[in-house]
Design a protein around this motif. Sequence first.
Motif, PDB file in Angstrom:
ATOM      1  N   VAL A  81       1.422  -6.615  -1.555  1.00 48.30           N
ATOM      2  CA  VAL A  81       0.577  -5.647  -0.839  1.00 48.30           C
ATOM      3  C   VAL A  81       0.694  -4.295  -1.535  1.00 48.30           C
ATOM      4  O   VAL A  81       1.783  -3.703  -1.590  1.00 48.30           O
ATOM      5  N   GLY A 153       5.782  -5.374  -0.567  1.00 47.56           N
ATOM      6  CA  GLY A 153       4.855  -4.259  -0.420  1.00 47.56           C
ATOM      7  C   GLY A 153       5.360  -3.000  -1.084  1.00 47.56           C
ATOM      8  O   GLY A 153       6.566  -2.704  -1.073  1.00 47.56           O
ATOM      9  N   GLY A 157       1.824  -0.302   1.189  1.00 46.38           N
ATOM     10  CA  GLY A 157       1.920  -1.750   1.344  1.00 46.38           C
ATOM     11  C   GLY A 157       3.169  -2.147   2.099  1.00 46.38           C
ATOM     12  O   GLY A 157       3.159  -3.096   2.897  1.00 46.38           O
ATOM     13  N   THR A 160       2.541  -1.443   5.607  1.00 45.99           N
ATOM     14  CA  THR A 160       1.687  -2.506   6.140  1.00 45.99           C
ATOM     15  C   THR A 160       2.526  -3.684   6.619  1.00 45.99           C
ATOM     16  O   THR A 160       2.287  -4.247   7.696  1.00 45.99           O
TER      17      THR A 160
END
Length: 364
Positions: A81, A153, A157, A160
């Motif tokens: 991510v 991530g 990210g 997230t």
Amino acid sequence: MNLLNRLGLFGGVVGVAAIGVLAGIDVVKSATMRRGREIYATEDFEVMRRDRRRTVTTEDDVPLTVREVGPADAPLTVVFVHGYCLRMESWHFQRTQLEARWADSARMVFYDQRGHGESGMPATPSCTMAQLGRDLAAVIAAVAPSGPVVLVGHSMGGMTILAMARQFPELFADKVIGVGLLATTAAGLNKSGLGRNLDNPVIDAFRLAVRTAPGVVQQARGAARAIISPILRAASYGTEVSPRLVAFSDGMLGDVSVVTIVNFLESLELHDESEALPVLADTPALVLCGDTDMIIPFSSSKALAAALPRAELVRVQGAGHLVELEFPQVTSDAIDRLVRRAVSSRGKRESTALVGELERTDVG
């Protein structure tokens, strides 16, 4: 151009200019001091664009572009991510290095977050960490409905992943077996590093300009980017790096809509996913950060690792915010260790088989 549009344009350009002032003249100057010798003259930075492509549609009908490397029936899926103002290609080196290392033992999945890269443009109210967490859950459901998953991530990210953990803790009871959090934080972004500049009235004025006249602000993209780009580029690298690498990361920033840049600022400022940390208490984790990162100071990553009982903390000396591009082998090695720890700690038959596969494909 009517008065509202003039105000929108004025607010947009002045707002972005103020970010540069608030970030500090020395930071902007340092952006010109990061080019080193060329070591990537023959690097194929387009390789990911040739990988298998699919589209995942989110709950609010935003199409997310997803690319995959490795067998569809691999025993493990690793989802990467990307961060703010980047796209999936920010994982270029991990895609090439880990494919060579893992061979058929794992499938890697990359995707562009909403408003970034080749994914669709979202409505302004949906540009939140909570929504990004739900987007990640949708990607996992579409590409890895069965089998274990490791999540990695960078920056936004990582936020997230934490947002998904808070909203879907059940996924971390069995589905998600490992988490990599690179150059990220669970909370307090607006209290440290360059993130402190998010909490100010000028940024609020720029957000208003985007809401009232987004088209006009986008037309001022060149002027806005001329100010924002040097700041983010200066924060990207802590050492002298390849000119082609600088151009590569600059290209990602240059492709992001100014509207997207601004729409996520409030969510970044308010980011607090501390409630996710207990969810990850039993999950093998990697926390990695450069010790010259001006956006996420190493102290923030140190605090994050301390809150995760099964975390390996990796301090990358000299690295800036784009640690996965600046020190790709260090980053890939750390992700590989995370995956091996994750599958070794999972006491199921499929993970035992995967450990054997990883051992057979180990090239390090």
